[in-house]
Design an enzyme around this catalytic site. Structure first.
Site: not given
Ligand code: AMP
Length: 191
Positions: A86, A131, A125, A142, A13
């Site tokens: 989300r 890692r 990965r 996640r 993404k």
């Molecule tokens: P991302 O960079 O989009 O993968 O987000 C990294 C982390 O930020 C996620 O695993 C969540 O812990 C938090 N996060 C990002 N966007 C949201 C959202 N819309 N709602 C809740 N948590 C979020």
């Protein structure tokens, strides 16, 4: 054009978002990025405690950040929401927020990649990037959180008729061509 970009972690993404904002010339609203930028405040430290475990940050905190950013003039004609909404609660709040601004979600793009394929990518990965187990466990968490809390918003957008599902397998160029076709089709329809 207001676009919501939905897809599990590891689906590509981030790469596709960068291409899409360049193609459309709209701002990129990544809630993950925005949350990481707040890490020195007390809210940010609280957010980090969820993020570090692969859990979702509470809706209210995310919604406050999004509302503030949406009020910026550069978001007046559209933006790409990446990693937001989300949860169904967030999706409903976004609809309300855009409606108040006389706008709506024009397109919800779902990037679909088979879960087993994603687990294989994570494992690969982990080996290549050396890692540690904690990181691998967080990535797996996640994915679980995505399936239980985020995947349901696909149905939410399907019901609005604005959902487009794109196959996320293939080269970044191939995947982007599929995305571009959907965006062009909707863009034309939107006027
Ligand atoms: P991302 O960079 O989009 O993968 O987000 C990294 C982390 O930020 C996620 O695993 C969540 O812990 C938090 N996060 C990002 N966007 C949201 C959202 N819309 N709602 C809740 N948590 C979020």
């Amino acid at each position: 054009m207001y676009i919501v970009f939905i897809g599990p972690p590891g689906a590509g993404k981030g790469t596709q978002s960068r291409r899409l904002i360049q193609y459309l010339g709209i701002p990129h609203l990544s809630t993950g990025e925005m949350l990481r930028q707040t890490k020195h405040s007390s809210d940010g430290r609280s957010a980090a405690s969820f993020m570090d475990r692969g859990r979702l940050v509470p809706d209210q905190m995310v919604l406050d950040i999004v509302r503030t950013r949406l009020a910026d003039p550069d978001c007046g004609r559209g933006c790409l929401f990446d990693g937001f909404p989300r949860t169904t609660e967030q999706a409903k709040a976004l609809d309300q927020e855009l409606q108040d601004r006389g706008a709506k979600v024009d397109l919800a793009l779902e990037l679909r990649v088979d879960e087993q394929e994603l687990l294989d990518r994570i494992a690969k990965r982990a080996t290549v990037e050396n890692r540690d187990d904690d990181e691998v466990a967080t990535l797996q968490e996640r994915l679980r959180v995505y399936a239980s809390q985020t995947a349901p918003i696909v149905n939410y957008y399907r019901a609005t008729g604005n959902l487009a599902t794109v196959n996320g397998l293939g080269s970044p160029e191939e995947v982007f061509e599929r995305i571009r076709a959907e965006v062009d089709a909707r863009g034309r329809r939107a006027g």
